[in-house]
Design a protein around this motif. Structure first.
Motif: not given
Length: 128
Positions: A44-59
């Motif tokens: 979960g930590e890996v997915l959440h970290g990757v998702g954070a980068r994707v979310m920031y890029g989407a923003t």
């Protein structure tokens, strides 16, 4: 002829803005899902970290789409303010996540998801 080109440019810019808002909303939702996985699985930590980068890029993409809808597209500057404000919230969210401050990180994430859904609904309502 210029009116037709302007209308086409405005529609295209609005479509990009809607797509960027939808991507951002989906990325924030993915973060909520991976937050649950963070608590219950080893990956979960890996997915959440990757998702954070994707979310920031989407923003950041949302900010770019808002600027393009405003300047060349001739639209309202209001989406630029919304997108910039969301980028500030995303930045704060990243800092809080890195600092491991869940007492603020989690409620801010819920707030960001709600704001993103509201903004997406606003763009869906304003379809040409």
């Amino acid at each position: 002829m210029a009116t037709i080109e302007t209308t086409t440019t405005t529609r295209r810019a609005t479509a990009y803005l809607r797509a960027a808002t939808a991507l951002q909303t989906l990325a924030v939702f993915f973060q909520a899902v991976t937050a649950g996985l963070l608590l219950s699985t080893s990956y979960g930590e890996v997915l959440h970290g990757v998702g954070a980068r994707v979310m920031y890029g989407a923003t950041m993409l949302y900010v770019l789409a808002a600027v393009l809808a405003w300047r060349p597209g001739g639209g309202s500057p209001r989406p630029v303010l919304y997108a910039s404000g969301f980028l500030v919230l995303a930045s704060v969210q990243v800092v809080l996540g890195i600092a491991h401050v869940p007492s603020v990180h989690v409620p801010l994430g819920v707030t960001m998801f709600g704001l993103s859904v509201l903004d997406l609904a606003h763009h869906r309502r304003d379809r040409p």
